[in-house]
Enzyme design. Sequence first.
Site, PDB file in Angstrom:
ATOM      1  N   GLY A  13     -10.773 -11.148  -1.951  1.00  0.00           N
ATOM      2  CA  GLY A  13     -10.373 -12.556  -1.958  1.00  0.00           C
ATOM      3  C   GLY A  13     -10.355 -13.225  -3.323  1.00  0.00           C
ATOM      4  O   GLY A  13     -10.381 -14.454  -3.411  1.00  0.00           O
ATOM      5  N   ASN A  38      -7.841 -13.415  -5.416  1.00  0.00           N
ATOM      6  CA  ASN A  38      -6.611 -14.211  -5.521  1.00  0.00           C
ATOM      7  C   ASN A  38      -6.715 -15.488  -4.692  1.00  0.00           C
ATOM      8  O   ASN A  38      -6.278 -16.553  -5.135  1.00  0.00           O
ATOM      9  CB  ASN A  38      -5.390 -13.396  -5.072  1.00  0.00           C
ATOM     10  CG  ASN A  38      -4.845 -12.523  -6.180  1.00  0.00           C
ATOM     11  OD1 ASN A  38      -4.204 -13.019  -7.098  1.00  0.00           O
ATOM     12  ND2 ASN A  38      -5.138 -11.233  -6.112  1.00  0.00           N
ATOM     13  N   LEU A  77      -3.551  -6.706   4.741  1.00  0.00           N
ATOM     14  CA  LEU A  77      -3.077  -5.331   4.867  1.00  0.00           C
ATOM     15  C   LEU A  77      -2.347  -5.005   6.167  1.00  0.00           C
ATOM     16  O   LEU A  77      -1.941  -3.869   6.370  1.00  0.00           O
ATOM     17  CB  LEU A  77      -4.250  -4.361   4.667  1.00  0.00           C
ATOM     18  CG  LEU A  77      -4.947  -4.499   3.310  1.00  0.00           C
ATOM     19  CD1 LEU A  77      -6.015  -3.442   3.150  1.00  0.00           C
ATOM     20  CD2 LEU A  77      -3.956  -4.437   2.157  1.00  0.00           C
ATOM     21  N   LEU A 128       0.888  -5.572   8.895  1.00  0.00           N
ATOM     22  CA  LEU A 128       2.253  -6.064   9.000  1.00  0.00           C
ATOM     23  C   LEU A 128       2.226  -7.412   9.730  1.00  0.00           C
ATOM     24  O   LEU A 128       1.483  -7.577  10.703  1.00  0.00           O
ATOM     25  CB  LEU A 128       3.048  -5.040   9.816  1.00  0.00           C
ATOM     26  CG  LEU A 128       4.522  -4.870   9.568  1.00  0.00           C
ATOM     27  CD1 LEU A 128       4.828  -4.627   8.100  1.00  0.00           C
ATOM     28  CD2 LEU A 128       5.059  -3.727  10.416  1.00  0.00           C
ATOM     29  N   ASN A 146       4.074 -12.913  -0.085  1.00  0.00           N
ATOM     30  CA  ASN A 146       3.111 -11.831  -0.331  1.00  0.00           C
ATOM     31  C   ASN A 146       3.055 -11.499  -1.818  1.00  0.00           C
ATOM     32  O   ASN A 146       4.049 -11.675  -2.534  1.00  0.00           O
ATOM     33  CB  ASN A 146       3.542 -10.572   0.438  1.00  0.00           C
ATOM     34  CG  ASN A 146       2.553  -9.421   0.268  1.00  0.00           C
ATOM     35  OD1 ASN A 146       1.334  -9.612   0.313  1.00  0.00           O
ATOM     36  ND2 ASN A 146       3.063  -8.214   0.072  1.00  0.00           N
ATOM     37  N   HIS A 168       2.273  -8.142  -4.250  1.00  0.00           N
ATOM     38  CA  HIS A 168       2.078  -6.692  -4.219  1.00  0.00           C
ATOM     39  C   HIS A 168       1.761  -6.224  -5.635  1.00  0.00           C
ATOM     40  O   HIS A 168       2.419  -6.645  -6.584  1.00  0.00           O
ATOM     41  CB  HIS A 168       3.342  -6.002  -3.696  1.00  0.00           C
ATOM     42  CG  HIS A 168       3.140  -4.544  -3.491  1.00  0.00           C
ATOM     43  ND1 HIS A 168       2.455  -4.036  -2.407  1.00  0.00           N
ATOM     44  CD2 HIS A 168       3.482  -3.474  -4.255  1.00  0.00           C
ATOM     45  CE1 HIS A 168       2.400  -2.719  -2.507  1.00  0.00           C
ATOM     46  NE2 HIS A 168       3.010  -2.354  -3.625  1.00  0.00           N
ATOM     47  N   ASP A 188       6.471  -4.736   2.406  1.00  0.00           N
ATOM     48  CA  ASP A 188       6.882  -4.861   0.995  1.00  0.00           C
ATOM     49  C   ASP A 188       8.392  -4.820   0.779  1.00  0.00           C
ATOM     50  O   ASP A 188       8.874  -4.297  -0.227  1.00  0.00           O
ATOM     51  CB  ASP A 188       6.230  -3.728   0.165  1.00  0.00           C
ATOM     52  CG  ASP A 188       4.731  -3.708   0.339  1.00  0.00           C
ATOM     53  OD1 ASP A 188       4.136  -4.786   0.385  1.00  0.00           O
ATOM     54  OD2 ASP A 188       4.154  -2.609   0.430  1.00  0.00           O
TER      55      ASP A 188
HETATM   56  C1  GAR Z   1      -4.354  -7.621  -4.945  1.00  0.00           C
HETATM   57  O1  GAR Z   1      -4.247  -6.836  -6.100  1.00  0.00           O
HETATM   58  C2  GAR Z   1      -3.045  -7.621  -4.189  1.00  0.00           C
HETATM   59  O2  GAR Z   1      -1.927  -7.517  -5.005  1.00  0.00           O
HETATM   60  C3  GAR Z   1      -3.204  -6.396  -3.329  1.00  0.00           C
HETATM   61  O3  GAR Z   1      -4.539  -6.402  -2.923  1.00  0.00           O
HETATM   62  C4  GAR Z   1      -5.332  -6.990  -3.958  1.00  0.00           C
HETATM   63  C5  GAR Z   1      -6.255  -8.002  -3.319  1.00  0.00           C
HETATM   64  O4  GAR Z   1      -7.238  -8.417  -4.228  1.00  0.00           O
HETATM   65  N1  GAR Z   1      -2.301  -6.426  -2.220  1.00  0.00           N
HETATM   66  C6  GAR Z   1      -1.744  -5.321  -1.722  1.00  0.00           C
HETATM   67  O5  GAR Z   1      -1.986  -4.208  -2.154  1.00  0.00           O
HETATM   68  C7  GAR Z   1      -0.762  -5.568  -0.568  1.00  0.00           C
HETATM   69  N2  GAR Z   1       0.001  -4.386  -0.299  1.00  0.00           N
HETATM   70  P1  GAR Z   1      -8.103  -9.718  -3.907  1.00  0.00           P
HETATM   71  O6  GAR Z   1      -8.583  -9.598  -2.453  1.00  0.00           O
HETATM   72  O7  GAR Z   1      -9.234  -9.674  -4.868  1.00  0.00           O
HETATM   73  O8  GAR Z   1      -7.220 -10.905  -4.101  1.00  0.00           O
END
Ligand code: GAR
Length: 194
Positions: free
Chosen positions: A15, A17, A88, A90, A105, A107, A148
């Site tokens: 979390g 982001n 994660l 769909l 989203n 990625h 994606d």
């Molecule tokens: C982030 O790097 C995001 O881009 C990725 O998961 C991480 C979450 O980090 N998302 C994916 O891989 C989606 N396919 P966070 O929970 O610390 O924000």
Amino acid sequence: MNTITRIAIFGSGNGTNAQRIAEYFASDSGVEITTIVSNKKDAYILQRAKNLGIPCTCFSRKDFLETDNVLNYLKERNIDYVVLAGFLWLVPQNLLAAFPSRIINIHPALLPKYGGKGMYGEHVHEAVIANGETQSGITIHFVDEHYDKGTNIFQATCEVLPDDTPESLAQKIHKLEYEHFPRVIEQVVKQNKL
Ligand code: GAR
């Protein structure tokens, strides 16, 4: 008219982001992070939500895929946008239909490369390094019924150096995410208000 844009953030993991986005909009009276939603009850994103004073909840796989429980939860809170920040699963059809071009989203790679089922977090960075890529980056895109695949909104790149590890690359990618994701969300929601 609804002058506040209400955002629900969905996440399955740490979390960081989500926290960055919440902090970015904390001083913006036009945008509210109304709720943080997870599919994992022990995901640290839920603890971050509590620390930030943002309402949060967790839904089961059945809630997501076989009921309108999530949709009703979002409707009751007048949510305008859903932001996936490390989510994660769909997104099911009932949510896609209710939020056309309103689910965003992030990625951690330069789509269309290194996307699809199973391509998340460190798995992406491992594959990028294993393939000898010299560049990686982030993609922010609208969400559709495939992993994606939706329309791109924004990409930013970083170098992959010969001595990079999945961990060091993840750090570079996170830096790009924190720099751009809140700003791009802001652009999308404010453009749609014009
Ligand atoms: C982030 O790097 C995001 O881009 C990725 O998961 C991480 C979450 O980090 N998302 C994916 O891989 C989606 N396919 P966070 O929970 O610390 O924000």
